[in-house]
Write an enzyme that holds these catalytic residues in place. Structure first.
Site, PDB file in Angstrom:
ATOM      1  CE  LYS A   1     -25.505   8.395  40.362  1.00  0.00           C
ATOM      2  NZ  LYS A   1     -26.609   8.075  41.282  1.00  0.00           N
TER       3      LYS A   1
HETATM    4  C1  LIG Z   1     -27.379   6.603  40.974  1.00  0.00           C
HETATM    5  C2  LIG Z   1     -27.010   5.217  40.645  1.00  0.00           C
HETATM    6  C3  LIG Z   1     -27.894   4.340  39.999  1.00  0.00           C
HETATM    7  C4  LIG Z   1     -29.325   4.665  39.720  1.00  0.00           C
HETATM    8  O1  LIG Z   1     -29.568   5.853  39.132  1.00  0.00           O
HETATM    9  P1  LIG Z   1     -30.954   6.630  39.339  1.00  0.00           P
HETATM   10  O2  LIG Z   1     -30.914   7.620  38.253  1.00  0.00           O
HETATM   11  O3  LIG Z   1     -30.922   7.252  40.699  1.00  0.00           O
HETATM   12  O4  LIG Z   1     -32.043   5.632  39.188  1.00  0.00           O
HETATM   13  C5  LIG Z   1     -27.428   3.087  39.655  1.00  0.00           C
HETATM   14  N1  LIG Z   1     -26.186   2.689  39.947  1.00  0.00           N
HETATM   15  C6  LIG Z   1     -25.327   3.479  40.594  1.00  0.00           C
HETATM   16  C7  LIG Z   1     -23.935   2.990  40.866  1.00  0.00           C
HETATM   17  C8  LIG Z   1     -25.709   4.756  40.989  1.00  0.00           C
HETATM   18  O5  LIG Z   1     -24.866   5.529  41.669  1.00  0.00           O
END
Ligand SMILES: *Cc1c(COP(=O)(O)O)cnc(C)c1O
Length: 399
Positions: A191
């Protein structure tokens, strides 16, 4: 996009400060921790950033992941067994898993050319069982959040925003994640801000924040410094972040301004450089100034040309492109496990008749949009020369 591209001495320093004390737990250990509270510092900094944009106090609680943040938000808002939650079919599967984890029923609405939940479609799906609308600000840019918020208001529904991919994005200067009753961020390994594994749930409502804070640590109320003496008003679970993860995230969050600036500049380069091509159209972005610019998405004329373009881009070594329509993480078309409710244990939803056929309901408008869409990840580490060469290769394919 991914913050790991710019790891440096700042992240190392924060991690070392934690390792020096040996206290990896965010609570307690008051003596040995030497006043080092990385999770708390991260929360305060994110709250400050969001409060400034939202022009009012926003509270932040960190969790072990974005998925955990979503489950926490749903639970804190009292969404659970049998409640219907309206969701988009284009998202990371985690959004849907969180709804199921909370015991609620995901109901899929169409997306529109924003690539996010269509307000119209969501409105048409409201039943007496609907409790919540959960839009996702997908690929760094916003859903039509003001329209969705108005629908929630009219129908007395809880708005929770999945802003996991959109930290730093905004609408009219108001940060994504702060429109709803609660908003969720992810700081996972790929991210915009990464701390390895981590997430955050935010709210303008202090009571909801306190519930989230307790829920994600077995119900501990975190009053006072004696962990043994704390009250436990509710049952919860363990969705805690560790000090090591928070330390990395803290250093990364301090770089957010720079990250957004770079992403926006890099994305604008490609938008300007491809704007004259008649074969492509850009994704609709309700407030372009608030785009966090992690992805550049365009539409081809039809499914065939989109598929061909995606393959040709890959052959031309334009890496980081996604044809989501064929992707089995991000679009419902390939979520057979969901459609058949296959999981390791037993979902309470198995008891709800007809849910599986509901999940198999066609979404023709979303299919038509996703079939034509190609996205390219915007990197932080590109040099000007990288971008110029990339643009030439893209023009060759897309002309
Ligand atoms: C990455 C993501 C999540 C979940 O996040 P994690 O930290 O990987 O559990 C949820 N929703 C969206 C749209 C994402 O891109």
């Amino acid at each position: 996009m991914p913050g790991f591209e710019i790891f440096g001495d700042e992240e190392r320093k924060e991690v070392n400060e934690v390792l020096d004390t040996g206290v990896l737990f965010r609570y307690g250990f008051e003596g040995p921790r030497k006043e080092r509270r990385k999770a708390k510092e991260f929360e305060t900094l994110l709250s400050d950033i969001l409060s400034r944009g939202a022009k009012g106090q926003v509270y932040t609680h960190l969790c072990s992941s974005g998925t955990a943040a979503l489950v926490t938000a749903l639970s804190a808002c009292g969404i659970g067994a049998g409640d219907e939650v309206i969701v988009p079919p284009f998202t990371f599967i985690a959004t849907i898993e969180a709804v199921l984890q909370a015991g609620a029923v995901p109901v899929f609405a169409e997306i529109d050319e924003t690539l996010c939940l269509s307000p119209e479609s969501a409105k048409n799906l409201i039943t007496e069982k609907t409790r919540c609308i959960l839009p996702v600000h997908m690929c760094g840019a916003m859903a039509k959040i003001k329209e969705i918020s108005a629908i929630c208001e009219t129908h007395n529904l809880v708005l929770i925003e999945d802003a996991c991919q959109a930290i730093g994005g905004s609408v009219d200067g108001i940060p994504l994640g702060t429109f709803g009753k609660m908003g969720c961020f992810s700081f996972d390994a790929v991210k915009t801000i990464t701390c390895g594994e981590g997430g955050g749930v935010v709210s303008r409502n202090k009571d909801l924040y306190l519930l989230a804070d307790a829920f994600s640590d077995h119900g501990h109320d975190h009053i006072g410094t004696d962990r043994g003496a704390e009250g436990h008003a509710i049952l919860g679970t363990n969705y805690r972040i560790s000090e090591l993860n928070a330390a990395v995230g803290l250093a990364q969050l301090r770089k957010l301004g720079r990250i957004l600036e770079t992403q926006r500049r890099n994305k604008a380069f490609f938008k300007n450089g491809l704007g004259d091509l008649s074969g492509i159209r850009f994704r609709k972005i309700p407030d372009p100034d608030g785009d966090s610019a992690t992805f550049f998405t365009f539409f081809l004329q039809d499914e065939k040309s989109a598929r061909e373009a995606s393959q040709a881009l890959s052959r031309a070594k334009v890496d980081g492109c996604f044809y989501w329509f064929d992707n089995n993480w991000h679009y419902i078309r390939k979520w057979d496990h969901l459609k058949n409710l296959r999981t390791a244990g037993k979902l309470p939803l198995d008891l709800i008749e007809g849910i599986s056929s509901n999940l198999q309901k066609p979404l023709p408008e979303s299919d038509a949009i996703m079939a034509r869409a190609v996205s390219m990840l915007i990197k932080l580490s590109w040099t000007e020369k990288d971008m110029e060469e990339r643009l030439l290769r893209m023009r060759e394919v897309l002309k």
